[in-house]
Design a protein around this motif. Structure first.
Motif, PDB file in Angstrom:
ATOM      1  N   GLY A 564       0.878  -1.209  -0.168  1.00  0.00           N
ATOM      2  CA  GLY A 564       0.098  -0.139   0.087  1.00  0.00           C
ATOM      3  C   GLY A 564       1.015   1.249   0.095  1.00  0.00           C
ATOM      4  N   ILE A 565       0.214   2.453   0.460  1.00  0.00           N
ATOM      5  CA  ILE A 565       0.749   3.595   0.478  1.00  0.00           C
ATOM      6  C   ILE A 565       0.842   4.206   1.821  1.00  0.00           C
ATOM      7  CG2 ILE A 565       0.303   6.073  -0.052  1.00  0.00           C
ATOM      8  CD1 ILE A 565      -1.207   5.214  -2.576  1.00  0.00           C
ATOM      9  N   TYR A 566       2.105   4.811   2.395  1.00  0.00           N
ATOM     10  CA  TYR A 566       2.035   5.211   3.795  1.00  0.00           C
ATOM     11  C   TYR A 566       2.521   6.621   3.767  1.00  0.00           C
ATOM     12  CZ  TYR A 566       7.062   3.706   3.549  1.00  0.00           C
ATOM     13  OH  TYR A 566       8.243   3.459   3.003  1.00  0.00           O
ATOM     14  N   ALA A 567       2.276   7.158   4.773  1.00  0.00           N
ATOM     15  CA  ALA A 567       2.658   8.667   5.073  1.00  0.00           C
ATOM     16  C   ALA A 567       3.753   8.565   6.490  1.00  0.00           C
ATOM     17  CB  ALA A 567       1.661   9.554   5.379  1.00  0.00           C
ATOM     18  N   PHE A 568       4.744   9.064   6.078  1.00  0.00           N
ATOM     19  CA  PHE A 568       5.961   8.958   6.831  1.00  0.00           C
ATOM     20  C   PHE A 568       6.338  10.491   7.205  1.00  0.00           C
ATOM     21  CE2 PHE A 568      10.342   9.275   8.069  1.00  0.00           C
ATOM     22  CZ  PHE A 568      10.391   8.355   8.907  1.00  0.00           C
ATOM     23  N   ASN A 569       6.285  10.754   8.671  1.00  0.00           N
ATOM     24  CA  ASN A 569       6.499  11.796   9.288  1.00  0.00           C
ATOM     25  C   ASN A 569       7.907  11.984   9.768  1.00  0.00           C
ATOM     26  OD1 ASN A 569       6.490  14.313  11.131  1.00  0.00           O
ATOM     27  ND2 ASN A 569       4.694  13.944  11.676  1.00  0.00           N
ATOM     28  N   PRO A 570       8.997  12.788   9.067  1.00  0.00           N
ATOM     29  CA  PRO A 570      10.120  12.898   9.456  1.00  0.00           C
ATOM     30  C   PRO A 570      10.470  13.367  10.774  1.00  0.00           C
ATOM     31  CG  PRO A 570       9.796  13.714   7.008  1.00  0.00           C
ATOM     32  CD  PRO A 570       8.378  13.654   7.830  1.00  0.00           C
ATOM     33  N   LYS A 571       9.624  14.111  11.284  1.00  0.00           N
ATOM     34  CA  LYS A 571       9.696  14.809  12.645  1.00  0.00           C
ATOM     35  C   LYS A 571       9.868  13.773  13.853  1.00  0.00           C
ATOM     36  CE  LYS A 571       7.937  19.291  11.497  1.00  0.00           C
ATOM     37  NZ  LYS A 571       6.707  20.319  11.710  1.00  0.00           N
ATOM     38  N   ASN A 572       8.776  12.935  13.810  1.00  0.00           N
ATOM     39  CA  ASN A 572       8.683  11.816  14.966  1.00  0.00           C
ATOM     40  C   ASN A 572       8.738  10.519  14.444  1.00  0.00           C
ATOM     41  OD1 ASN A 572       6.293  11.598  13.705  1.00  0.00           O
ATOM     42  ND2 ASN A 572       5.054  12.841  15.221  1.00  0.00           N
ATOM     43  N   ARG A 576       1.601   6.304   9.096  1.00  0.00           N
ATOM     44  CA  ARG A 576       0.329   6.113   8.738  1.00  0.00           C
ATOM     45  C   ARG A 576       0.242   5.368   7.273  1.00  0.00           C
ATOM     46  NH1 ARG A 576      -4.982  10.000   8.173  1.00  0.00           N
ATOM     47  NH2 ARG A 576      -6.787   8.329   8.413  1.00  0.00           N
ATOM     48  N   SER A 577      -0.375   4.069   7.464  1.00  0.00           N
ATOM     49  CA  SER A 577      -0.319   3.390   6.327  1.00  0.00           C
ATOM     50  C   SER A 577      -1.952   3.240   5.547  1.00  0.00           C
ATOM     51  CB  SER A 577       0.241   1.913   6.715  1.00  0.00           C
ATOM     52  OG  SER A 577      -0.423   1.389   7.583  1.00  0.00           O
ATOM     53  N   PHE A 578      -1.844   2.826   4.179  1.00  0.00           N
ATOM     54  CA  PHE A 578      -3.257   2.622   3.677  1.00  0.00           C
ATOM     55  C   PHE A 578      -3.055   1.675   2.670  1.00  0.00           C
ATOM     56  CE2 PHE A 578      -2.550   7.114   4.781  1.00  0.00           C
ATOM     57  CZ  PHE A 578      -3.825   7.545   5.233  1.00  0.00           C
ATOM     58  N   THR A 579      -3.884   0.687   2.885  1.00  0.00           N
ATOM     59  CA  THR A 579      -4.102  -0.636   2.037  1.00  0.00           C
ATOM     60  C   THR A 579      -5.440  -0.704   1.196  1.00  0.00           C
ATOM     61  OG1 THR A 579      -5.074  -1.876   3.716  1.00  0.00           O
ATOM     62  CG2 THR A 579      -2.593  -1.575   3.584  1.00  0.00           C
ATOM     63  N   SER A 580      -5.501  -2.016   0.736  1.00  0.00           N
ATOM     64  CA  SER A 580      -6.817  -2.016  -0.253  1.00  0.00           C
ATOM     65  C   SER A 580      -8.008  -2.046   0.917  1.00  0.00           C
ATOM     66  CB  SER A 580      -6.644  -3.344  -0.892  1.00  0.00           C
ATOM     67  OG  SER A 580      -6.436  -4.506   0.181  1.00  0.00           O
ATOM     68  N   ARG A 581      -7.709  -2.670   1.960  1.00  0.00           N
ATOM     69  CA  ARG A 581      -8.956  -2.034   2.945  1.00  0.00           C
ATOM     70  C   ARG A 581      -9.294  -0.588   3.359  1.00  0.00           C
ATOM     71  NH1 ARG A 581      -8.448  -5.603   8.160  1.00  0.00           N
ATOM     72  NH2 ARG A 581     -10.404  -4.915   8.365  1.00  0.00           N
ATOM     73  N   ASP A 582      -8.373   0.110   2.838  1.00  0.00           N
ATOM     74  CA  ASP A 582      -8.762   1.574   2.864  1.00  0.00           C
ATOM     75  C   ASP A 582      -9.403   2.098   1.478  1.00  0.00           C
ATOM     76  OD1 ASP A 582      -7.919   2.334   5.698  1.00  0.00           O
ATOM     77  OD2 ASP A 582      -6.197   1.433   4.834  1.00  0.00           O
ATOM     78  N   GLY A 583      -9.703   1.353   0.742  1.00  0.00           N
ATOM     79  CA  GLY A 583     -10.126   1.806  -0.614  1.00  0.00           C
ATOM     80  C   GLY A 583      -9.089   1.760  -1.656  1.00  0.00           C
ATOM     81  N   LEU A 584      -7.836   1.360  -1.330  1.00  0.00           N
ATOM     82  CA  LEU A 584      -6.876   1.477  -2.722  1.00  0.00           C
ATOM     83  C   LEU A 584      -7.324   0.394  -3.665  1.00  0.00           C
ATOM     84  CD1 LEU A 584      -3.500   2.255  -0.751  1.00  0.00           C
ATOM     85  CD2 LEU A 584      -4.871   3.661  -2.109  1.00  0.00           C
TER      86      LEU A 584
END
Length: 986
Positions: A564-572, A576-584
């Motif tokens: 899937g796709i994930y959002a990575f926060n460089p600060k901390n 947060r990940s997203f997969t086909s269960r999220d609609g992808l």
């Protein structure tokens, strides 16, 4: 009367179906409840299960466990408050289960509960009141009052309730008990007496003219009662008199509605084998209509705190529906990734067909974005004047760029990658690894340096560093190139990965570069220090493959991967990940299939579909999941027989130092998104980040006092405010305990003491034996000394007798001889090493008598004793006589006229003092007298005396001493005083 207003916009899809394969005790689910810790309790027709989002813990009735469940066929599961559940069985038995302690109380054996065995059909009417009280209908129209504090049941008849109508339903609202009959609502006071009767503004429609119980209607916080009958659903508030009827006819009596409220006030209920939704504004929606021929009829419902609707079915398991909106839309691939994305933005096929995009192969397009424009290339398109597609203002055009170099290089070029500098200049690199600078205004390009890249390396990315320097990523190398002078710096050896897929600048820190790898994860590279940091599955990334990296306006990195796709926060470093269960559309994405559009939208493409979304519009999960301890094994065996819910601390032996701990976040919508971290304080200095792995292991823990701390994220990657802590104390072996150390020290001390004491005793014995020999020797020596003194005295006395006989003084000679004989007899009697001071003084008196007779009375003397008891101490024999003799010979006789001697005995603290004082010429005059050769006698008595006192002290361990004091009158010598101290206790 209102009717159904419509269908749900998007048909909800079941997120998961849980069956016996996943640990469900049985597939017919009769009840669902979530406890205070977050666990989900599911009752079935074959036991009870507790679900933690990953696995079930089963509770079954067995004859071998009398403290367990009373049965396995559970008809109803009712939350009774105070962490208690009422479990109602087919045979009429009722258990009370505490969900925290897991203690089961068999209520059927308590007073009054036996009457409920015939009321199994009314278990569904159970409601909870205040103060541990529950209420239940009876089949004769009365009521049961169930007190869970005392475990007692009281029956209340219709007469006791002051009504002549049978009770068809009961409810609890605003601390009041409500009774529903066929035509009226009865409101009761705290004594269960009806205080108010409210007629219905509607009629209860029965099924086929048969009376049907309402049991317990749905109750909204505002006081609305939701009552089902044959005609539909009645919404009535008896306090503000609001009423609305929804016409949804049923073919059969529903009895109690199988229903559940969510946290937004939506009411989900079963209708004709489907699920309908009643919104707070009373809009009725066929949320999940029954499908003809579909298997499974809802038998129970519950909404948990994480936003999941759980639907139990009649033999087809437990269905999970995530009520939160799907954040990621998914679309199917039709042409190529770029073509489909642009078509999504209302570009017509005619517009796209007029560009090379219509003929582009998959993976062939590359993109560079600047402000409001998107530039697109095709790596397979080789031309003298390279073509780029420009998408801006909703339109797409093809632009050809001519060579501005002199002379013109007539090579056909295909743009492999390109990017914009901060000033807005477009740079690219072709298949010859030569850098080009495009002028997007006059549509020309200029060639710059050729990058030293091995032939066959794949170009996978380029980003600008200033206006003329670039970082270029190939599948094998990372290079920094200066386009003006051609200088190249190879940085590959500084990186932990070895196959690079993509590259991007940090959106906030211009000195940081982000590199995606094929299988090693995400690399953070500092351009100045040349240091790197690797993020991977080990640090909570969902996958180690990074196909593409895009940055949003908030500083997040959006990465596509094989999960899937994930959002990575460089600060901390949160994820947060997203997969086909999220609609992808897919979970596996592709290289080069990523694009950030001018309006902030992002697009990622996969093997069979793509997604377009705006990061700023994605809903964020703000739920704080609790984390529970689900298992704790010590050396691969359960550590405790008691429930882990109540575990605050555990004490283990030193050999129980192999721990395996399992835990789970109490959020069930996407458990695979929950990330975990744990720390064993006393061992771990920082958090251990196992990603989604919910297990921790520690081996060979040394004895000590530790604290295990557990924490998890929600599905958005935000760490929960809830922590689970357990104190773990591992006792040392007995040989490493303080009491053992103390005992060992004491034992060793005693042994050392005994050894030393034995040695000391041996030494003392040796010393005593040696001392005995020495004492014998000293005694012999003392006797020798004394024998040396006695002849001296005898010689003087015999001389005196001789003189008297020569002078014909027979009377004096006889007297003298008699006294001398007495003195000699005393000396012969005192043959021991010590005598009493009294005897020594008597000897001195006899001696002075002799001397007084010898010198015709010129010598006088006096004895003075302060206490007769002082004379009882022991002293060496002839210890005082030599001093008296010395006083006479060297002090008194040189005066020519004699003198006086005073012998005084007195006590000074612990000593007996003997003072011998004469009024002779003194020691100074005596010394002159001796030098002039006028001595009467050369005496060695004093020297012998000092030696004897020293020997006496050594033999008797005393502190006897001898001191000589010169006496003066008006500055002239007037005699001498000799002081001898003896220890009193001798």
């Amino acid at each position: 009367m209102s009717t159904l207003t419509g269908l749900a916009d998007d048909q909800p899809l079941v997120s998961r179906i849980i069956t016996v394969r996943e640990g469900l005790p049985q597939s017919f689910v009769s009840g669902i409840f979530q406890d205070r810790e977050g666990f989900l309790w599911v009752s079935t027709l074959n036991g009870l299960g507790r679900y933690d989002g990953r696995q079930f813990k089963q509770y079954l009735h067995t004859s071998a466990d009398p403290a367990g469940l009373s049965g396995n066929i559970i008809l109803h599961l009712f939350p009774a408050g105070n962490d208690n559940l009422l479990i109602c069985y087919l045979d009429g038995k009722i258990d009370k289960l505490n969900t925290i302690t897991e203690k089961v109380t068999h209520l059927s054996g308590s007073k009054g509960f036996n009457v409920l065995k015939k009321e199994t059909g009314y278990f569904k009417s159970l409601i909870r009141g205040n103060n541990g009280l529950c209420w239940m209908m009876s089949q004769d129209g009365g009521l049961f009052r169930i007190d869970l504090n005392s475990d007692r049941v009281t029956y209340l008849s219709k007469a006791q309730l002051h009504t002549n109508r049978p009770v068809l339903g009961i409810a609890w609202l605003q601390d009041q008990l409500l009774l529903l009959t066929q035509s009226n609502l009865l409101i009761c006071d705290s004594n269960n007496a009806v205080v108010k009767t409210v007629p219905y503004p509607f009629s209860i429609h029965n099924y086929f003219n048969k009376g049907v119980n309402i049991y317990s209607p749905g109750v909204r916080p505002n006081g609305d009662l939701l009552i089902a009958d044959a005609e539909g659903l009645k919404i009535w508030n008896p306090f503000n008199h609001f009423f609305k009827s929804l016409a949804i006819k049923r073919q059969k009596a529903p009895g109690k509605l199988i229903a559940a409220f969510d946290d937004k006030g939506n009411y989900y209920f079963e209708y004709h084998s489907g699920v309908y939704l009643l919104r707070p504004d009373n809009e009725l929606i066929a949320w999940l209509p029954a499908i003809t021929g579909a298997k499974g009829i809802p038998t129970s419902m519950f909404t948990d705190r994480s936003g999941v609707l759980w639907v139990g079915t009649n033999g087809f398991g437990l269905w999970q529906y995530n009520l939160r909106e799907t954040p990621m839309p998914g679309y199917n691939t039709v042409h190529s990734f770029i073509y489909d994305v642009l078509e999504h933005y209302t570009l017509s096929k005619a517009q796209l067909t007029g560009t090379f995009l219509a003929q582009s192969q998959p993976y062939a397009n590359r993109v560079a974005v600047s402000k409001d424009s998107v530039w697109i290339s095709d790596v397979n398109l080789r031309q003298l004047s390279p073509q780029l597609a420009l998408f801006a203002n909703g339109k797409i055009q093809t632009k050809s760029f001519t060579n501005n170099n002199k002379p013109v290089n007539n090579q056909r070029r295909g743009i492999q990658f390109f990017c914009f500098t901060k000033a807005g200049y477009l740079w690219g690199i072709d298949q010859y690894y030569q850098l080009l600078k495009f002028d997007t205004r006059d549509l020309t390009f200029r060639l710059y340096t050729k990058v030293n890249i091995d032939e066959g390396e794949e170009l996978n990315g380029i980003v600008a560093d200033g206006e003329s320097a670039f970082y270029i990523c190939t599948n094998k190398n990372l290079l920094k190139v200066n386009a003006l002078d051609g200088s190249t710096e190879r940085l590959t050896s500084l990186l932990p990965g070895n196959y690079f897929f993509c590259i991007n600048n940090d959106p906030v820190n211009k000195n940081v570069l982000w590199i995606g790898t094929m299988s090693d994860g995400l690399i953070r590279f500092d351009k100045n220090t040349k240091k790197n940091q690797l993020f991977s599955i080990a640090t909570s990334l969902p996958n180690n493959t990074v196909y593409g990296i895009l940055t949003d306006n908030s500083g997040l990195l959006w990465c596509s991967s094989n999960k899937g796709i994930y959002a990575f926060n460089p600060k901390n470093q949160s994820v947060r990940s997203f997969t086909s269960r999220d609609g992808l559309p897919v979970d596996e994405f592709n290289r080069y299939h990523y694009l950030k559009l001018p309006d902030g939208d992002m697009a990622f493409g996969g093997s069979s579909g793509y997604t377009i979304f705006n990061p700023a519009k994605i809903s964020i999960d703000i739920f704080d999941p609790q984390i529970a301890l689900t298992e704790m094994d010590v050396i691969n065996k359960p550590a405790l027989n008691e429930p882990l819910n109540t575990l605050k601390e555990i004490h283990l032996r030193y050999d129980q130092n192999f721990l395996t701990i399992s835990f789970a976040a109490m959020q069930f919508d996407f458990p695979e998104k929950n990330q975990y971290r744990y720390m064993l304080k006393g061992i771990d200095k920082n958090w251990v980040m196992p990603g989604n792995e919910n297990r921790a292991s520690y081996t060979s823990l040394p004895p000590g006092d530790y604290t295990l701390v557990l924490n998890s994220t929600n599905t958005s990657g935000r760490w929960s405010r809830y922590f689970r802590k357990v104190r773990i104390v591992i006792s040392p072996p007995f040989w490493r305990t303080w009491w053992f150390y103390t005992a060992a020290i004491l034992i060793v001390t005693v042994l050392i003491y005994q050894v030393i004491s034995a040695r000391i005793r041996a030494i003392k014995r040796a010393q005593a034996q040696k001392l005995q020999y020495e004492r014998k020797a000293m005694e012999l020596h003392a006797m020798a000394l004394r024998s040396r003194m006695n002849p001296h005295f005898i010689f003087n006395s015999l001389n005196s007798i001789k003189a008297l006989i020569q002078e014909k003084d027979d009377r004096k000679a006889v007297s003298y001889l008699t006294t001398f004989a007495t003195l000699i007899r005393k000396q012969l009697d005192n043959s021991s090493n010590t005598i009493l001071l009294e005897d020594e003084l008597a000897t001195c008196k006899l001696y002075l008598e002799l001397e007084a007779m010898r010198f015709d009375g010129r010598i006088t003397y006096q004895f003075s004793v302060s206490d007769a008891q002082l004379c009882e101490i022991s002293v060496p024999p002839l210890i005082l006589q030599p001093i008296i003799e010395n006083a006479i010979v060297h002090g008194l006789l040189p005066t020519g006229h004699g003198g006086r001697i005073d012998i005084t005995v007195h006590q000074d603290e612990d000593y007996v003092i003997c003072e011998i004082e004469d009024n002779g010429i003194g020691r100074a005059a005596s010394a002159i007298y001796k030098q002039n050769g006028s001595r009467l006698h050369q005496s060695k008595g004093i020297n012998l005396l000092e030696e004897r006192i020293s020997m006496y002290n050594r033999m008797n361990e005393t502190m006897s001493s001898l001191e000589t004091v010169d006496l003066f009158i008006d500055g002239k010598a007037s005699g001498t005083k000799v002081i001898i101290k003896f220890n009193k206790n001798i």
